[in-house]
Design an enzyme around this catalytic site. Sequence first.
Site, PDB file in Angstrom:
ATOM      1  N   HIS A 144     -59.731  58.611  85.509  1.00 24.90           N
ATOM      2  CA  HIS A 144     -60.224  57.499  85.999  1.00 24.90           C
ATOM      3  C   HIS A 144     -59.475  55.925  85.149  1.00 24.90           C
ATOM      4  O   HIS A 144     -59.153  55.017  85.739  1.00 24.90           O
ATOM      5  CB  HIS A 144     -61.621  57.274  85.985  1.00 24.90           C
ATOM      6  CG  HIS A 144     -62.429  58.032  86.941  1.00 24.90           C
ATOM      7  ND1 HIS A 144     -62.194  59.406  87.208  1.00 24.90           N
ATOM      8  CD2 HIS A 144     -63.179  57.271  88.060  1.00 24.90           C
ATOM      9  CE1 HIS A 144     -62.840  59.839  88.021  1.00 24.90           C
ATOM     10  NE2 HIS A 144     -63.526  58.844  88.790  1.00 24.90           N
TER      11      HIS A 144
ATOM     12  N   HIS B 266     -67.328  61.644  80.582  1.00 24.41           N
ATOM     13  CA  HIS B 266     -66.178  61.951  79.556  1.00 24.41           C
ATOM     14  C   HIS B 266     -67.022  61.602  78.160  1.00 24.41           C
ATOM     15  O   HIS B 266     -67.769  60.795  78.133  1.00 24.41           O
ATOM     16  CB  HIS B 266     -65.181  60.963  79.726  1.00 24.41           C
ATOM     17  CG  HIS B 266     -64.013  61.482  80.746  1.00 24.41           C
ATOM     18  ND1 HIS B 266     -63.248  62.517  80.598  1.00 24.41           N
ATOM     19  CD2 HIS B 266     -64.036  61.276  82.185  1.00 24.41           C
ATOM     20  CE1 HIS B 266     -62.518  62.768  81.495  1.00 24.41           C
ATOM     21  NE2 HIS B 266     -63.212  61.727  82.569  1.00 24.41           N
TER      22      HIS B 266
ATOM     23  N   ASP C 215     -61.940  60.815  75.041  1.00 19.28           N
ATOM     24  CA  ASP C 215     -61.312  60.711  76.404  1.00 19.28           C
ATOM     25  C   ASP C 215     -60.969  59.429  76.762  1.00 19.28           C
ATOM     26  O   ASP C 215     -59.804  59.196  77.177  1.00 19.28           O
ATOM     27  CB  ASP C 215     -62.183  61.393  77.462  1.00 19.28           C
ATOM     28  CG  ASP C 215     -62.759  62.885  76.931  1.00 19.28           C
ATOM     29  OD1 ASP C 215     -62.229  63.362  76.199  1.00 19.28           O
ATOM     30  OD2 ASP C 215     -63.838  63.198  77.807  1.00 19.28           O
TER      31      ASP C 215
END
Length: 267
Positions: free
Chosen positions: A162, A203, A207
């Site tokens: 994302h 996450h 990350d």
Amino acid sequence: MSIELFLVAENWKHLLAGIFFQYIHGLAAHGIHYMHRPGPTLQDTGFFFLPELGQERSYISEMLFTFIFMCFVLWTFHPFVLQSKRIYTVLIWCRVLTYLGVCQILRIVTFYSTQLPGPNYHCREGSKLAKLPPPESAVELLVINFSRGVNYGCGDLIFSSHMIFTIVFVRTYCRYGTKRCIKYFAWLLAVFQSLLILASRKHYTVDVVVAWYTVNLVIFFLDKKLLELPDRPGLTSLPLLPQTNKDSRNKDEHQNLLGVFSVEFAD
């Protein structure tokens, strides 16, 4: 419109390769889910400072990402609707797909190197979705449900996909967009996106942090290699892919192509 069609004809291999690699990336994320082993959620600084949204509100981060994604897509296609013609849609997407492809290659190598227990609700111990049974056929392995993968995937953690898309879109608009206030707002949305990902427990903080510096460094170095995109009202160079001895155009052919564009502008 005719110029865009000409650019599609010139760059269709690049566009097709970029779109196909999105499938490869999805295939890799699907494959790592088979290797995922749920376990205790790791200690995480972001989780300590950010309150948990809860499973019933975890959709908020997806709503923001969808908003960012759709705004970028609409902006890249706005020359077909509005009179403003500063960018070429085809060339913008060639560059964006290049950014995404390189970042996703690094991401695939990273999350296959070490598998971490997913912090998301459906990836935790006790969830039926945390592990996938071995595939019964190659079709099951190769056919991907992208919606299910995005919402219920596990194991593809470092680094956040994302955030790859978000940073690529924001960096691209900041370079080729014209509204300064929107540029500031876009970076603000990227920060909020990061926080919402952590608050949704999709996450770990690592990350998101790795995505921030990796994607920015990838774009920085690729911009050194890729030719600059022209403003649409006036063409000074042909910005396709990095030029090599094998695929670069000679000077005469380049000038002829510029002449074709000049005729279109005159019309």
